[in-house]
Design an enzyme around this catalytic site. Structure first.
Site, PDB file in Angstrom:
ATOM      1  CE1 TYR A  93      -3.702   2.442   0.311  1.00  0.00           C
ATOM      2  CE2 TYR A  93      -2.536   3.320   2.206  1.00  0.00           C
ATOM      3  CZ  TYR A  93      -3.542   3.428   1.267  1.00  0.00           C
ATOM      4  OH  TYR A  93      -4.371   4.516   1.269  1.00  0.00           O
ATOM      5  CB  VAL A  94       1.870   3.742  -2.195  1.00  0.00           C
ATOM      6  CG1 VAL A  94       2.433   5.157  -2.256  1.00  0.00           C
ATOM      7  CG2 VAL A  94       2.984   2.707  -2.354  1.00  0.00           C
ATOM      8  CG  ASN A 131      -6.510  -2.010  -7.481  1.00  0.00           C
ATOM      9  OD1 ASN A 131      -6.192  -1.148  -8.297  1.00  0.00           O
ATOM     10  ND2 ASN A 131      -6.085  -2.008  -6.236  1.00  0.00           N
ATOM     11  CE1 TYR A 138       1.819  -5.638  -6.823  1.00  0.00           C
ATOM     12  CE2 TYR A 138      -0.504  -6.009  -7.212  1.00  0.00           C
ATOM     13  CZ  TYR A 138       0.510  -5.613  -6.381  1.00  0.00           C
ATOM     14  OH  TYR A 138       0.242  -5.193  -5.110  1.00  0.00           O
TER      15      TYR A 138
END
Length: 172
Positions: A93-94, A131, A138
């Site tokens: 998570y960012v 998402n 990825y």
């Protein structure tokens, strides 16, 4: 801007919990989070830790300000009977205003470094179907979607199913 990457400590559990709540809100899963900072501390920093975590932070400015977290990667080690040691990335998570600055890629690279140093052959993780941004991220890193390519599906037994299974496995 340079960011600081470091292994989380037990003192980081409150901050980590706030980031976990933030990602849960982003995924519309806030009701699914049942842990708290005390559970994180016990599970990650006890005698037999279940997970490890790398934090990304804004650096301290002239010693005047406390470091500010901008993301994290939570992972644990496992074993694959085909390839041996593996690392499982549970959560990456960012914080929204810091996305697109390479922090996620650097967090992934740090986990990859740890994995390779531990002799791991694979890194496994999941992303939500909706998402698309994460999935594309990825894929750009070289990941492949095993749901499509190998027809593998992630299966899960929740708490109630675990209890039923444990009871069913007991001899009468």
């Amino acid at each position: 801007m340079a960011y600081v990457f470091r292994q989380a400590t037990s003192d980081d559990c409150e901050v980590l919990m706030s980031l976990i709540q933030e990602i849960a809100t982003y995924h519309h899963l806030q009701d699914d989070v049942t842990i708290n900072a005390q559970v994180l501390k016990a599970d990650g920093f006890g005698e037999d830790p279940f997970y490890k975590c790398i934090l990304a932070e804004l650096p301290v400015e002239n010693g005047c300000k406390k470091a500010s977290p901008v993301g994290y990667a939570l992972y644990f080690f496992g074993y694959n009977v085909n390839h041996g040691r593996m690392v499982y990335l549970e959560n990456l998570y960012v914080v929204s205003e810091f996305r697109g600055k390479g922090i996620g890629k650097q967090l992934m690279a740090k986990v990859a470094e740890v994995a390779l140093a531990a002799g791991c052959m694979d890194m496994k993780f999941m992303t939500m179907e909706w998402n698309r941004r994460a999935k594309e991220f990825y894929l750009r890193l070289g990941a492949h979607d095993t749901t499509e390519s190998e027809q593998l599906h992630c299966m899960e037994l929740g708490t109630d199913a675990l209890r039923r299974l444990a009871q069913d496995g007991k001899e009468p």
